[in-house]
Design an enzyme around this catalytic site. Structure first.
Site, PDB file in Angstrom:
ATOM      1  CD  GLU A   1      57.209  72.235 -47.696  1.00  0.00           C
ATOM      2  OE1 GLU A   1      57.304  70.991 -47.653  1.00  0.00           O
ATOM      3  OE2 GLU A   1      57.891  72.942 -48.456  1.00  0.00           O
TER       4      GLU A   1
ATOM      5  CG  HIS B   1      56.209  77.696 -57.414  1.00  0.00           C
ATOM      6  ND1 HIS B   1      56.154  76.481 -58.049  1.00  0.00           N
ATOM      7  CD2 HIS B   1      57.293  77.630 -56.590  1.00  0.00           C
ATOM      8  CE1 HIS B   1      57.149  75.714 -57.647  1.00  0.00           C
ATOM      9  NE2 HIS B   1      57.864  76.378 -56.753  1.00  0.00           N
TER      10      HIS B   1
END
Lengths: 326, 323
Positions: A60, A129
């Site tokens: 990321e 998440h």
């Protein structure tokens, strides 16, 4: 007009911009042949090729950083972060780099890029998440932050975000991916920084965005049955914030409830509330400005527990009625 | 083994002049800071001039570069105007960033010097993204130079960036200036294996290690690196050098480094070594002195320019947050 799902609108927006502008390209994890972990980008590799639809490794920080570098050179990258929670994994590149390069360089470089990420809970994915991380970023000058709630808003805002000269974070709501809505055909953008009244009303304003928009519309229907006309103001963009729309609606109804899924403390509801009370809308208030937000907890896995920490239409309804009865 | 490029006399003198320009620039920054003209902090590259000059002297017309928080040398060697840089450090509106960036955030996109960065390793992925853009824009003869230090090679950004650059075979010249210290921490205390070349192997990237204080050797090694980047893919060039000065304004460098070690490296000053080389190779003393004079003149004018510039207008604090 066409009917698209929210997920289809994401794809349609990206495809439309990739077709329109050769400097636009798209990168993310598993987005190419696999079509994205939510199937959102299915077919894009076939249409645009591996040169413009790029699978990255699980990186990321590196991925967002590569996009920053490409944007500084005049390209217009769209980066997908698989879950908005992982914005944290590469946060330096948003917090210290993308947001600040134009300013630190005195306008010498710009970073026209989009980071899009599915946010929010309701899918049993657990605490890492399921977050709505807008409040991590709304306090970073230099970023723009968009949270569309309908297929139409997603299509228009994501297209505009790609054309924006600044870094824009587009927070998608994964539990809205299958919702359907009408979208215009052809060239269509929605300017950033414009809220929209999704339902007009005179008795109370529900200021909200993202996954709580359908929740507030549901609550408004329940409130209508009790003779309360709620106005649902969908912010659509968090930064730049449409303060005028908030203030105008607050003056009209005299009651404001800020609603979001993210936890209450330090959440964006604070910004909404202060926008109201620091303005002359204060003198129109008939009740305190309140919030109906997520509990100050991480998201629990078990479904019933998760429901307990997340605002739903009943909770919004109750909170609104409390204000109306004052 | 690729043929080592050797710079001709004129190029050698150009490099000598650039190194002098960097050295004098850095010394003036320290000087004016001590006299109260500059606030904040600075990170000087005194002692590392050959590593930076030797690499960037061989740059191509479309190349871009990314430097570090210790980036004055990177910027000067890449051709950023010393006056604009000095004015930036003085916080003047005539600075290359209008006084908004300061010492650690030098940018002159008009020449391709894209960024220096206050975050260690922050620009490494930018350099990879820039190389991706060069490829997408079909600029086949251009490379992206990425400077960082030994300390940065422990950052996640280093590994993620080299991995992607190697995977996609992007035209990046990664230059690791190994000055043996990440601030006060010696590399033997921050990594188990100090064989830095190995750091490129997992990413499919060739690496070479060279004496960063020998401007001729750096020039030759950088030429190999750049040609590889254009023709095949990324390259990691490790240049052993030394920061003769302290880490920043508040550090002399003596508390964590032995006096003996510092003196040893001072004897290997890259500029003194370059001068000896030039003399041994038959360059006229007059020519050498002329280059020193020119460097001095450039820096004198840079300081003048900086002193003369106005402070930024108050409204500029609120500009360029967005387009």
């Amino acid at each position: 007009m066409a009917i698209l799902t929210y997920a289809q609108a994401i794809r349609e927006a990206m495809c439309a911009e990739l077709r329109r502008d050769p400097s636009v390209f798209f990168m993310g994890e598993d987005v190419a042949a696999f079509g994205g972990s939510f199937g959102v980008t299915h077919g894009m590799l076939d249409e645009f090729g591996a040169g413009r639809v790029i699978n990255t490794p699980i990186s990321e920080l590196g991925g967002v950083g590569v996009a920053v570098g490409a944007a500084m050179m005049g390209m217009r990258p769209i980066v997908e972060i698989m879950f908005a929670d992982f914005i944290a994994t590469g946060f330096d590149q948003l917090a210290n780099q993308a947001s600040k390069l134009r300013y630190m360089s005195g306008g010498g470089v710009s970073v026209p890029m989009v980071v899009r990420a599915p946010a929010g809970g309701g899918t049993g994915a657990g605490a890492q998440h399921s977050q709505c991380p807008e409040a991590w970023m709304t306090n970073i000058p230099g970023l723009k932050i968009v949270a569309p709630a309908t297929p139409r808003d997603m299509l228009g805002l994501l297209r505009q975000a790609v054309r924006d000269p600044d870094p824009v974070v587009v927070l998608e709501q994964k539990k809205l991916y299958k919702t359907e809505g009408e979208v215009p055909r052809g060239e269509f953008v929605i300017p950033l920084g414009l809220a929209e009244v999704k339902r007009a009303g005179e008795d109370i304003t529900l200021v909200t965005y993202g996954a709580m928009v359908p929740v507030c519309l549901d609550a408004a229907r329940q409130l209508a049955q009790r003779g309360v006309a709620a106005e649902v103001l969908d912010l659509r963009t968090l930064v730049p914030l449409d303060r005028r729309a908030i203030i105008s609606s607050a003056k009209k109804t005299g009651r404001v409830l800020a609603v979001h899924e993210a936890p209450a403390t330090g959440g964006f509801c604070g910004e909404i509330a202060l926008t109201v009370v620091e303005s002359d809308a204060f003198f129109s208030l008939k009740a305190p400005v309140r919030r109906c937000a997520g509990a100050d907890t991480p998201s629990p896995f078990q479904a019933e527990l998760e429901r307990l920490v997340t605002p739903d239409a009943s909770a919004v309804c109750r909170a609104a009625l409390d204000l109306v009865r004052m | 083994m690729p043929q080592r490029a050797l710079p001709d006399r004129e190029t050698q003198l150009d490099m000598y002049e650039t190194m002098w320009t960097i050295r004098l620039f850095e010394e003036e920054v320290a000087n004016y800071f001590a006299r109260g003209f500059i606030h904040g902090t600075y990170h000087l590259c005194i002692g590392q001039e050959a590593a930076e000059t030797g690499v960037l002297c061989g740059r191509g017309p479309g190349d871009v570069a990314f430097g570090t928080h210790r980036g004055h040398g990177h910027a000067l060697a890449f051709g950023v105007d010393p006056g604009a840089m000095m004015a930036e450090i003085f916080g003047k509106s005539t600075g290359c960033c209008g006084g908004k960036g300061g010492s650690m955030h030098m940018v002159d996109a008009s020449v391709g010097f894209m960024n220096t960065n206050g975050v260690v390793g922050g620009s490494i992925p930018h350099a990879v993204g820039a190389a991706l853009a060069l490829r997408m824009q079909n600029k086949r003869d251009a490379v992206s130079y990425c400077f960082f230090g030994d300390g940065a090679s422990n950052e996640g950004s280093f590994h993620e960036s080299l991995n992607m650059a190697g995977l996609w075979k992007l035209p990046v010249v990664f230059v690791l200036e190994n000055n043996f210290y990440g601030m006060s921490t010696h590399i033997s205390e921050s990594m188990s294996d100090t064989d830095l070349c190995k750091r490129a192997a997992p990413y499919g990237i060739p690496a070479a290690r060279e004496d960063g204080n020998d401007f001729i050797k750096v020039f030759g090694a950088a030429d190999i690196a750049r040609r590889h980047a254009v023709e095949s893919g990324p390259y990691l060039l490790i240049l052993d050098t030394y920061r003769i000065c302290g880490h920043s304004k508040s550090d002399t460098g003596y508390s964590y480094r032995g006096r003996e070690e510092i003196e040893q490296w001072k004897r290997r000053c890259p500029i003194a070594c370059a001068r000896r080389y030039l003399e041994e190779q038959g360059a006229a003393k007059r020519e050498i002195r002329e280059r020193e004079r020119r460097a001095g003149e450039r820096i004198r004018r840079a300081v003048e320019f900086a002193l003369a510039g106005p402070a930024p207008a108050p409204e500029s604090a609120f500009l360029d947050v967005y387009a």
